[in-house]
Write a protein that holds these residues in place. Sequence first.
Motif, PDB file in Angstrom:
ATOM      1  N   TYR A   1      48.148  63.125  40.847  1.00  0.00           N
ATOM      2  CA  TYR A   1      48.681  62.123  39.700  1.00  0.00           C
ATOM      3  C   TYR A   1      47.631  61.249  39.071  1.00  0.00           C
ATOM      4  O   TYR A   1      46.657  61.142  39.842  1.00  0.00           O
ATOM      5  CB  TYR A   1      49.991  61.207  40.248  1.00  0.00           C
ATOM      6  CG  TYR A   1      50.912  62.086  40.908  1.00  0.00           C
ATOM      7  CD1 TYR A   1      51.868  62.601  40.062  1.00  0.00           C
ATOM      8  CD2 TYR A   1      51.396  62.150  42.240  1.00  0.00           C
ATOM      9  CE1 TYR A   1      53.035  63.426  40.385  1.00  0.00           C
ATOM     10  CE2 TYR A   1      52.229  62.770  42.663  1.00  0.00           C
ATOM     11  CZ  TYR A   1      53.279  63.400  41.869  1.00  0.00           C
ATOM     12  OH  TYR A   1      54.252  64.082  42.180  1.00  0.00           O
ATOM     13  N   LEU A   2      47.653  60.729  38.200  1.00  0.00           N
ATOM     14  CA  LEU A   2      46.953  59.859  37.334  1.00  0.00           C
ATOM     15  C   LEU A   2      47.940  58.596  36.994  1.00  0.00           C
ATOM     16  O   LEU A   2      49.185  58.775  36.434  1.00  0.00           O
ATOM     17  CB  LEU A   2      46.427  60.298  36.085  1.00  0.00           C
ATOM     18  CG  LEU A   2      45.545  61.356  36.204  1.00  0.00           C
ATOM     19  CD1 LEU A   2      44.759  61.664  34.954  1.00  0.00           C
ATOM     20  CD2 LEU A   2      44.261  61.026  37.165  1.00  0.00           C
ATOM     21  N   ASP A   3      47.722  57.573  37.821  1.00  0.00           N
ATOM     22  CA  ASP A   3      48.523  56.192  37.786  1.00  0.00           C
ATOM     23  C   ASP A   3      47.804  55.509  36.402  1.00  0.00           C
ATOM     24  O   ASP A   3      46.925  54.825  36.412  1.00  0.00           O
ATOM     25  CB  ASP A   3      48.777  55.260  38.647  1.00  0.00           C
ATOM     26  CG  ASP A   3      49.778  56.019  39.697  1.00  0.00           C
ATOM     27  OD1 ASP A   3      50.674  56.845  39.296  1.00  0.00           O
ATOM     28  OD2 ASP A   3      49.393  56.162  41.048  1.00  0.00           O
ATOM     29  N   ILE A   4      48.438  55.435  35.334  1.00  0.00           N
ATOM     30  CA  ILE A   4      47.778  54.653  34.292  1.00  0.00           C
ATOM     31  C   ILE A   4      48.542  53.336  33.611  1.00  0.00           C
ATOM     32  O   ILE A   4      49.739  53.430  33.497  1.00  0.00           O
ATOM     33  CB  ILE A   4      48.084  55.892  32.939  1.00  0.00           C
ATOM     34  CG1 ILE A   4      47.208  57.116  33.425  1.00  0.00           C
ATOM     35  CG2 ILE A   4      47.302  55.192  31.767  1.00  0.00           C
ATOM     36  CD1 ILE A   4      47.552  58.292  32.238  1.00  0.00           C
TER      37      ILE A   4
ATOM     38  N   ILE B   1      51.356  60.148  35.370  1.00  0.00           N
ATOM     39  CA  ILE B   1      51.375  61.624  35.186  1.00  0.00           C
ATOM     40  C   ILE B   1      50.464  62.536  35.977  1.00  0.00           C
ATOM     41  O   ILE B   1      50.037  62.240  36.818  1.00  0.00           O
ATOM     42  CB  ILE B   1      50.491  61.848  33.466  1.00  0.00           C
ATOM     43  CG1 ILE B   1      49.059  61.586  33.567  1.00  0.00           C
ATOM     44  CG2 ILE B   1      51.167  60.851  32.360  1.00  0.00           C
ATOM     45  CD1 ILE B   1      48.186  61.958  32.524  1.00  0.00           C
ATOM     46  N   ALA B   2      51.000  63.989  35.630  1.00  0.00           N
ATOM     47  CA  ALA B   2      50.185  64.960  36.654  1.00  0.00           C
ATOM     48  C   ALA B   2      48.551  64.964  36.229  1.00  0.00           C
ATOM     49  O   ALA B   2      48.166  64.762  35.322  1.00  0.00           O
ATOM     50  CB  ALA B   2      51.018  66.359  36.231  1.00  0.00           C
ATOM     51  N   ASN B   3      47.921  65.252  37.274  1.00  0.00           N
ATOM     52  CA  ASN B   3      46.685  65.476  37.242  1.00  0.00           C
ATOM     53  C   ASN B   3      46.142  66.973  36.845  1.00  0.00           C
ATOM     54  O   ASN B   3      45.899  67.496  37.683  1.00  0.00           O
ATOM     55  CB  ASN B   3      45.804  64.937  38.553  1.00  0.00           C
ATOM     56  CG  ASN B   3      44.332  64.927  38.363  1.00  0.00           C
ATOM     57  OD1 ASN B   3      43.693  65.217  37.427  1.00  0.00           O
ATOM     58  ND2 ASN B   3      43.656  64.243  39.315  1.00  0.00           N
ATOM     59  N   ALA B   4      46.703  67.073  35.766  1.00  0.00           N
ATOM     60  CA  ALA B   4      46.337  68.372  34.875  1.00  0.00           C
ATOM     61  C   ALA B   4      45.985  68.481  33.612  1.00  0.00           C
ATOM     62  O   ALA B   4      46.196  67.420  32.838  1.00  0.00           O
ATOM     63  CB  ALA B   4      47.949  69.239  35.115  1.00  0.00           C
ATOM     64  N   THR B   5      45.315  69.544  33.180  1.00  0.00           N
ATOM     65  CA  THR B   5      44.535  69.252  31.969  1.00  0.00           C
ATOM     66  C   THR B   5      45.606  69.122  30.768  1.00  0.00           C
ATOM     67  O   THR B   5      45.507  68.381  29.829  1.00  0.00           O
ATOM     68  CB  THR B   5      43.944  70.869  31.700  1.00  0.00           C
ATOM     69  OG1 THR B   5      43.088  71.004  32.736  1.00  0.00           O
ATOM     70  CG2 THR B   5      43.102  70.908  30.511  1.00  0.00           C
ATOM     71  N   GLN B   6      46.712  69.843  30.602  1.00  0.00           N
ATOM     72  CA  GLN B   6      47.790  69.541  29.670  1.00  0.00           C
ATOM     73  C   GLN B   6      48.169  68.187  29.546  1.00  0.00           C
ATOM     74  O   GLN B   6      48.009  67.557  28.403  1.00  0.00           O
ATOM     75  CB  GLN B   6      48.862  70.717  29.608  1.00  0.00           C
ATOM     76  CG  GLN B   6      49.624  70.441  28.668  1.00  0.00           C
ATOM     77  CD  GLN B   6      50.906  71.310  28.783  1.00  0.00           C
ATOM     78  OE1 GLN B   6      51.011  72.139  29.624  1.00  0.00           O
ATOM     79  NE2 GLN B   6      51.858  71.371  27.815  1.00  0.00           N
TER      80      GLN B   6
ATOM     81  N   ILE C   1      47.984  62.745  26.726  1.00  0.00           N
ATOM     82  CA  ILE C   1      47.881  61.349  26.687  1.00  0.00           C
ATOM     83  C   ILE C   1      46.836  60.556  26.033  1.00  0.00           C
ATOM     84  O   ILE C   1      46.602  59.904  25.268  1.00  0.00           O
ATOM     85  CB  ILE C   1      47.770  60.795  28.171  1.00  0.00           C
ATOM     86  CG1 ILE C   1      48.337  59.211  28.071  1.00  0.00           C
ATOM     87  CG2 ILE C   1      46.922  60.945  28.936  1.00  0.00           C
ATOM     88  CD1 ILE C   1      48.946  58.782  29.552  1.00  0.00           C
ATOM     89  N   ALA C   2      45.458  61.752  26.202  1.00  0.00           N
ATOM     90  CA  ALA C   2      44.342  61.062  25.497  1.00  0.00           C
ATOM     91  C   ALA C   2      44.521  61.284  23.928  1.00  0.00           C
ATOM     92  O   ALA C   2      43.779  60.482  23.097  1.00  0.00           O
ATOM     93  CB  ALA C   2      43.026  62.213  26.005  1.00  0.00           C
ATOM     94  N   ALA C   3      45.534  62.117  23.571  1.00  0.00           N
ATOM     95  CA  ALA C   3      45.504  62.199  22.061  1.00  0.00           C
ATOM     96  C   ALA C   3      46.353  60.825  21.449  1.00  0.00           C
ATOM     97  O   ALA C   3      45.923  60.861  20.118  1.00  0.00           O
ATOM     98  CB  ALA C   3      46.417  63.501  21.791  1.00  0.00           C
ATOM     99  N   ARG C   4      47.057  60.023  22.423  1.00  0.00           N
ATOM    100  CA  ARG C   4      47.663  58.945  21.941  1.00  0.00           C
ATOM    101  C   ARG C   4      46.501  57.995  21.636  1.00  0.00           C
ATOM    102  O   ARG C   4      46.787  57.110  20.846  1.00  0.00           O
ATOM    103  CB  ARG C   4      48.454  58.182  22.890  1.00  0.00           C
ATOM    104  CG  ARG C   4      49.739  59.179  22.955  1.00  0.00           C
ATOM    105  CD  ARG C   4      50.587  58.180  23.866  1.00  0.00           C
ATOM    106  NE  ARG C   4      50.186  58.335  25.350  1.00  0.00           N
ATOM    107  CZ  ARG C   4      51.042  57.543  26.362  1.00  0.00           C
ATOM    108  NH1 ARG C   4      52.088  56.956  26.020  1.00  0.00           N
ATOM    109  NH2 ARG C   4      50.701  57.770  27.420  1.00  0.00           N
ATOM    110  N   TRP C   5      45.386  57.828  22.041  1.00  0.00           N
ATOM    111  CA  TRP C   5      44.413  56.935  21.835  1.00  0.00           C
ATOM    112  C   TRP C   5      43.474  57.083  20.927  1.00  0.00           C
ATOM    113  O   TRP C   5      42.488  57.682  21.029  1.00  0.00           O
ATOM    114  CB  TRP C   5      43.526  56.732  23.246  1.00  0.00           C
ATOM    115  CG  TRP C   5      44.137  56.344  24.381  1.00  0.00           C
ATOM    116  CD1 TRP C   5      45.653  55.701  24.606  1.00  0.00           C
ATOM    117  CD2 TRP C   5      44.304  56.861  26.002  1.00  0.00           C
ATOM    118  NE1 TRP C   5      45.964  55.430  25.695  1.00  0.00           N
ATOM    119  CE2 TRP C   5      45.166  56.295  26.417  1.00  0.00           C
ATOM    120  CE3 TRP C   5      43.383  57.687  26.394  1.00  0.00           C
ATOM    121  CZ2 TRP C   5      45.226  56.668  27.949  1.00  0.00           C
ATOM    122  CZ3 TRP C   5      43.272  57.972  27.893  1.00  0.00           C
ATOM    123  CH2 TRP C   5      44.265  57.423  28.395  1.00  0.00           C
TER     124      TRP C   5
END
Length: 57
Positions: free
Chosen positions: A16-19, A30-35, A40-44
């Motif tokens: 996981y990634l705790d954000i 979120i899952a620690n997975a490419t998709q 999530i990066a697209a939101r920034w």
Amino acid sequence: MIIPLRCVGIDVSKQYLDIFDEGLGVPERIANATQAITQIAARWRCDVLVVFEATGV
């Protein structure tokens, strides 16, 4: 160095990634997975300072 107005903290583990995005003000996991990371990066869409911390020893 100019610090951007928005900061994001990410605690990294194998599964996981705790954000915490201060722009949203709520934590999420979120899952620690490419998709999931791509979504999530697209939101920034503005300048953000992202700080990573590894979990574990």
